[in-house]
Design an enzyme around this catalytic site. Structure first.
Site, PDB file in Angstrom:
ATOM      1  N   CYS A  85       0.787  -1.235   0.118  1.00  0.00           N
ATOM      2  CA  CYS A  85       0.009  -0.023  -0.101  1.00  0.00           C
ATOM      3  C   CYS A  85       0.941   1.103  -0.100  1.00  0.00           C
ATOM      4  O   CYS A  85       1.645   1.658  -0.827  1.00  0.00           O
ATOM      5  CB  CYS A  85      -1.058  -0.223   1.063  1.00  0.00           C
ATOM      6  N   HIS A 194      -3.524  -5.571   1.192  1.00  0.00           N
ATOM      7  CA  HIS A 194      -2.785  -5.866   2.418  1.00  0.00           C
ATOM      8  C   HIS A 194      -2.653  -7.447   2.789  1.00  0.00           C
ATOM      9  O   HIS A 194      -3.380  -8.006   3.739  1.00  0.00           O
ATOM     10  CB  HIS A 194      -3.494  -5.066   3.498  1.00  0.00           C
ATOM     11  N   GLU A 196      -0.808  -8.617   5.160  1.00  0.00           N
ATOM     12  CA  GLU A 196      -0.449  -8.820   6.465  1.00  0.00           C
ATOM     13  C   GLU A 196      -1.894  -8.965   7.349  1.00  0.00           C
ATOM     14  O   GLU A 196      -1.760  -9.203   8.646  1.00  0.00           O
ATOM     15  CB  GLU A 196       0.257  -7.682   7.040  1.00  0.00           C
TER      16      GLU A 196
END
Lengths: 222, 94
Positions: A85, A194, A196
């Site tokens: 990002c 994302h 994560e």
């Protein structure tokens, strides 16, 4: 492996990224934007967020942080670097990746569970995935529209530098539905969604993001 | 009566260099499009396109020499603009 995660002023997802690194079986090392010191890490993650308040252009000021001098030098020598990002924006501003990311074409912030296809599993960050594997992870951005001139875009596609592509819908106007990209050498990867946030059953859309953090282990044992 | 600040200004004139940064014509400009969409609602019906850019005013003590202009161009290329998506123009404000 020791994986450094850089914290800039305004980083949001640095702690999540550190956690994902540990869940993926690696050691997470906190790195500070103001220190030109990578603490001997084997790889670096530039996390999501709004570093320097997105002032000027997203990633434009972070790109000149002292730690980035080291990251850019090591990346050019082949060290694996993943920008998620805002980290992807920083990598484009650093010219480690081609093109740029601009405001979403519909002008609204978008937050959704996004289906992607892994288009290149030959990078150190995507080797845990099958070529063509479809994964669903969260996407959250205001300036995620990938743009590049026609010649650059043709080169990116021709060299297989697209790492991930949006499926079902294009959430931000990215050219050729590009969600993630790698450099010519294949060690630097930028990704707008994302991974994560998708490494545990308890939160997020599932475990589909884990591969970005286990790929490094698989590679080191390969 | 002139204050101390004016006195300083008179002794050391400030020169201003302006850097204008615009998205390249082929790059989508969502902000400009939003402004264009708002204009007819306000009764401004003549505009056919709006592009939104940035203006930087950079002050220098003393005269704007070629060396100063060269430095400003370097600033523009290094950080004020992203050459991948933007063009810039430098001008001196009298």
């Amino acid at each position: 492996m020791k994986v450094g995660v850089v914290t800039f002023p305004g980083s949001l997802d640095d702690v999540d990224a550190q956690r994902a690194v540990r869940i993926g079986g690696n050691e997470a090392v906190a790195l500070w934007h103001g220190d030109a010191d990578l603490k001997g890490v084997d790889a670096v993650i530039l996390p999501g967020g709004f570093s320097y308040g997105d002032y000027l252009r997203c990633g434009a000021i972070s790109r000149f942080a002292p730690v980035m001098t080291e990251v850019i030098a090591k990346a050019q020598q082949g060290m694996p670097v993943l920008g998620i990002c805002n980290g992807f924006q920083i990598l484009c501003e650093s010219h480690l990746l081609p093109g740029a990311l601009i405001r979403n074409h519909h002008r609204k912030f978008v937050c959704r569970d996004q289906l992607l296809r892994i288009e290149n599993n030959r990078t150190p960050w995507t080797s845990a995935y099958d070529q063509g594997q479809e994964i669903r992870i969260v996407l959250k951005n205001g300036e995620g529209g990938f743009v590049a001139d026609a010649a650059t875009l043709a080169r990116i596609e021709g060299e297989g530098q697209v790492v991930a592509r949006y499926l079902e819908m294009n959430p931000n106007g990215s050219l050729n539905d590009i969600a993630g990209l790698t450099n010519e050498r294949g060690n630097v990867v930028g990704l707008m969604p994302h991974p994560e946030h998708a490494v545990e059953e308890l939160t997020g859309s599932g475990l589909d993001g884990l591969g970005f953090f286990t790929s490094l282990v698989e590679r080191s044992f390969a | 009566m002139l204050g101390p600040r004016s006195a300083v200004t008179r002794l050391r004139p400030v020169a201003r260099v302006v850097v204008s940064v615009m998205p390249k014509p082929e790059i989508l400009d969502p902000q400009g499009k939003a402004v264009l969409g708002a204009l007819p609602r306000l009764g401004f019906t003549g505009a056919t396109d709006v592009r939104q850019g940035k203006r930087f005013e950079i002050d220098f003590a003393g005269e704007v020499t070629d060396a100063v202009l060269a430095e400003v161009r370097q600033m523009a290329e290094t950080i004020l603009s992203n050459p991948v998506i933007e063009n810039y123009a430098v001008s001196v404000e009298q």
